[in-house]
Scaffold this motif. Structure first.
Motif, PDB file in Angstrom:
ATOM      1  N   THR A 155       4.977   2.238  -9.603  1.00  0.00           N
ATOM      2  CA  THR A 155       4.463   0.969  -9.101  1.00  0.00           C
ATOM      3  C   THR A 155       2.942   0.991  -9.138  1.00  0.00           C
ATOM      4  O   THR A 155       2.326   2.048  -9.088  1.00  0.00           O
ATOM      5  CB  THR A 155       4.908   0.707  -7.656  1.00  0.00           C
ATOM      6  N   SER A 156       2.378  -0.194  -9.213  1.00  0.00           N
ATOM      7  CA  SER A 156       0.922  -0.319  -9.172  1.00  0.00           C
ATOM      8  C   SER A 156       0.453  -0.284  -7.727  1.00  0.00           C
ATOM      9  O   SER A 156       1.258  -0.235  -6.801  1.00  0.00           O
ATOM     10  CB  SER A 156       0.499  -1.638  -9.813  1.00  0.00           C
ATOM     11  N   SER A 157      -0.825  -0.369  -7.552  1.00  0.00           N
ATOM     12  CA  SER A 157      -1.355  -0.592  -6.205  1.00  0.00           C
ATOM     13  C   SER A 157      -0.975  -2.023  -5.800  1.00  0.00           C
ATOM     14  O   SER A 157      -0.579  -2.831  -6.638  1.00  0.00           O
ATOM     15  CB  SER A 157      -2.872  -0.403  -6.201  1.00  0.00           C
ATOM     16  N   ALA A 158      -1.100  -2.304  -4.543  1.00  0.00           N
ATOM     17  CA  ALA A 158      -0.697  -3.636  -4.023  1.00  0.00           C
ATOM     18  C   ALA A 158      -1.826  -4.651  -4.192  1.00  0.00           C
ATOM     19  O   ALA A 158      -3.000  -4.311  -4.250  1.00  0.00           O
ATOM     20  CB  ALA A 158      -0.317  -3.527  -2.558  1.00  0.00           C
ATOM     21  N   THR A 159      -1.418  -5.908  -4.244  1.00  0.00           N
ATOM     22  CA  THR A 159      -2.366  -7.011  -4.258  1.00  0.00           C
ATOM     23  C   THR A 159      -2.979  -7.161  -2.869  1.00  0.00           C
ATOM     24  O   THR A 159      -2.526  -6.527  -1.910  1.00  0.00           O
ATOM     25  CB  THR A 159      -1.672  -8.337  -4.607  1.00  0.00           C
ATOM     26  N   SER A 160      -3.939  -8.031  -2.758  1.00  0.00           N
ATOM     27  CA  SER A 160      -4.419  -8.430  -1.444  1.00  0.00           C
ATOM     28  C   SER A 160      -3.280  -9.177  -0.741  1.00  0.00           C
ATOM     29  O   SER A 160      -2.445  -9.803  -1.402  1.00  0.00           O
ATOM     30  CB  SER A 160      -5.623  -9.352  -1.571  1.00  0.00           C
ATOM     31  N   ALA A 161      -3.275  -9.134   0.567  1.00  0.00           N
ATOM     32  CA  ALA A 161      -2.161  -9.708   1.333  1.00  0.00           C
ATOM     33  C   ALA A 161      -2.326 -11.220   1.510  1.00  0.00           C
ATOM     34  O   ALA A 161      -3.430 -11.739   1.646  1.00  0.00           O
ATOM     35  CB  ALA A 161      -2.070  -9.049   2.701  1.00  0.00           C
ATOM     36  N   VAL A 162      -1.173 -11.887   1.520  1.00  0.00           N
ATOM     37  CA  VAL A 162      -1.079 -13.289   1.941  1.00  0.00           C
ATOM     38  C   VAL A 162      -0.372 -13.265   3.286  1.00  0.00           C
ATOM     39  O   VAL A 162       0.710 -12.682   3.410  1.00  0.00           O
ATOM     40  CB  VAL A 162      -0.269 -14.128   0.916  1.00  0.00           C
TER      41      VAL A 162
END
Length: 131
Positions: free
Chosen positions: A120-127
Protein backbone atom coordinates in the motif's frame (compact mmCIF):
# COMPACT_ATOMS: atom_id res chain seq x y z
CA UNK A 1 63.54 -12.37 -9.17
CA UNK A 2 64.45 -15.11 -6.72
CA UNK A 3 62.15 -17.82 -5.50
CA UNK A 4 61.87 -16.31 -2.00
CA UNK A 5 61.10 -12.86 -3.42
CA UNK A 6 58.30 -14.24 -5.66
CA UNK A 7 56.77 -16.15 -2.75
CA UNK A 8 56.90 -12.99 -0.63
CA UNK A 9 55.05 -10.99 -3.30
CA UNK A 10 52.35 -13.67 -3.54
CA UNK A 11 51.89 -13.71 0.25
CA UNK A 12 51.73 -9.89 0.31
CA UNK A 13 49.13 -9.82 -2.49
CA UNK A 14 47.09 -12.50 -0.72
CA UNK A 15 47.22 -10.56 2.56
CA UNK A 16 46.11 -7.33 0.82
CA UNK A 17 43.26 -9.17 -0.93
CA UNK A 18 42.16 -10.80 2.33
CA UNK A 19 42.24 -7.48 4.19
CA UNK A 20 40.21 -5.76 1.44
CA UNK A 21 37.65 -8.58 1.49
CA UNK A 22 37.29 -8.50 5.25
CA UNK A 23 37.04 -4.69 5.26
CA UNK A 24 34.22 -4.67 2.65
CA UNK A 25 32.27 -7.71 3.86
CA UNK A 26 29.50 -7.00 6.37
CA UNK A 27 29.54 -8.80 9.68
CA UNK A 28 26.89 -11.43 10.39
CA UNK A 29 25.02 -8.89 12.54
CA UNK A 30 25.15 -6.26 9.76
CA UNK A 31 24.01 -8.76 7.14
CA UNK A 32 21.10 -9.86 9.34
CA UNK A 33 20.08 -6.24 10.01
CA UNK A 34 20.28 -5.36 6.32
CA UNK A 35 18.15 -8.36 5.37
CA UNK A 36 15.52 -7.48 7.99
CA UNK A 37 15.49 -3.84 6.94
CA UNK A 38 15.08 -4.78 3.29
CA UNK A 39 12.24 -7.19 4.02
CA UNK A 40 10.47 -4.58 6.15
CA UNK A 41 10.41 -2.16 3.26
CA UNK A 42 7.48 -2.34 0.92
CA UNK A 43 6.36 -0.79 -2.27
CA UNK A 44 4.07 1.35 -0.12
CA UNK A 45 6.21 4.37 0.58
CA UNK A 46 8.95 3.75 -1.91
CA UNK A 47 6.98 3.00 -5.04
CA UNK A 48 3.22 3.54 -4.87
CA UNK A 49 1.64 6.97 -4.95
CA UNK A 50 -1.63 7.64 -3.12
CA UNK A 51 -4.52 9.20 -4.98
CA UNK A 52 -4.48 12.99 -4.85
CA UNK A 53 -6.98 15.77 -4.21
CA UNK A 54 -9.24 13.73 -1.89
CA UNK A 55 -12.32 15.80 -1.04
CA UNK A 56 -15.71 15.09 0.49
CA UNK A 57 -19.18 16.48 0.02
CA UNK A 58 -21.86 15.56 2.59
CA UNK A 59 -25.59 15.50 1.94
CA UNK A 60 -27.62 14.38 4.95
CA UNK A 61 -25.82 11.27 6.19
CA UNK A 62 -24.17 10.43 2.86
CA UNK A 63 -20.63 11.49 2.07
CA UNK A 64 -19.41 11.52 -1.52
CA UNK A 65 -15.65 11.30 -1.80
CA UNK A 66 -13.85 12.32 -4.99
CA UNK A 67 -10.16 12.06 -5.85
CA UNK A 68 -7.68 12.04 -8.69
CA UNK A 69 -6.67 8.43 -9.40
CA UNK A 70 -3.10 7.31 -8.86
CA UNK A 71 -0.60 7.47 -11.69
CA UNK A 72 0.89 4.08 -10.78
CA UNK A 73 0.54 1.52 -13.54
CA UNK A 74 0.77 -1.41 -11.09
CA UNK A 75 -1.99 -0.19 -8.80
CA UNK A 76 -5.11 -2.34 -8.60
CA UNK A 77 -7.31 -0.11 -6.46
CA UNK A 78 -7.59 1.70 -3.15
CA UNK A 79 -8.23 1.17 0.52
CA UNK A 80 -10.63 3.57 2.22
CA UNK A 81 -9.81 3.94 5.90
CA UNK A 82 -11.48 5.60 8.86
CA UNK A 83 -8.55 6.29 11.14
CA UNK A 84 -6.65 2.99 11.10
CA UNK A 85 -9.74 0.85 10.30
CA UNK A 86 -10.30 -0.41 6.78
CA UNK A 87 -13.80 0.53 5.58
CA UNK A 88 -13.70 -0.59 1.97
CA UNK A 89 -11.48 -1.79 -0.83
CA UNK A 90 -12.24 0.11 -4.01
CA UNK A 91 -11.47 -1.27 -7.48
CA UNK A 92 -10.52 -0.67 -10.22
CA UNK A 93 -7.87 2.02 -9.85
CA UNK A 94 -9.63 4.22 -12.41
CA UNK A 95 -12.56 4.84 -10.01
CA UNK A 96 -12.54 8.43 -8.75
CA UNK A 97 -15.68 8.73 -6.63
CA UNK A 98 -17.44 6.79 -3.88
CA UNK A 99 -20.48 7.57 -1.73
CA UNK A 100 -20.65 6.12 1.76
CA UNK A 101 -23.41 6.19 4.34
CA UNK A 102 -22.34 7.81 7.61
CA UNK A 103 -23.50 6.54 10.98
CA UNK A 104 -25.42 9.16 12.93
CA UNK A 105 -23.36 10.99 15.60
CA UNK A 106 -20.14 9.25 14.52
CA UNK A 107 -16.94 11.11 13.67
CA UNK A 108 -15.02 10.16 10.55
CA UNK A 109 -11.43 10.83 9.53
CA UNK A 110 -11.20 9.25 6.09
CA UNK A 111 -8.02 8.59 4.13
CA UNK A 112 -7.16 6.49 1.10
CA UNK A 113 -4.18 4.40 0.09
CA UNK A 114 -3.26 2.92 -3.27
CA UNK A 115 -3.04 -0.89 -3.34
CA UNK A 116 -0.93 -3.31 -5.37
CA UNK A 117 -0.90 -6.95 -4.22
CA UNK A 118 0.09 -6.81 -0.51
CA UNK A 119 1.58 -3.32 -0.76
CA UNK A 120 0.00 0.00 0.00
CA UNK A 121 1.02 3.60 -0.49
CA UNK A 122 1.14 6.21 2.20
CA UNK A 123 -2.25 7.69 3.08
CA UNK A 124 -3.83 10.79 1.63
CA UNK A 125 -4.66 13.79 3.74
CA UNK A 126 -7.79 13.13 5.80
CA UNK A 127 -11.32 14.23 5.01
CA UNK A 128 -13.33 14.67 8.21
CA UNK A 129 -17.08 14.29 8.47
CA UNK A 130 -19.89 13.78 10.97
CA UNK A 131 -23.54 12.97 10.46
Amino acid sequence: MGRDEGAMRIRTAAAVLLAATLWAAPSVAEASFNQQAASAQSVSTAMLHPPTNLTGSRQNCNLTLTWTPTVDARATGYQLLNGASLLQTITPKTVSTRTIALTKNANYSLTMRTVYLNWTSSATSAVTARC
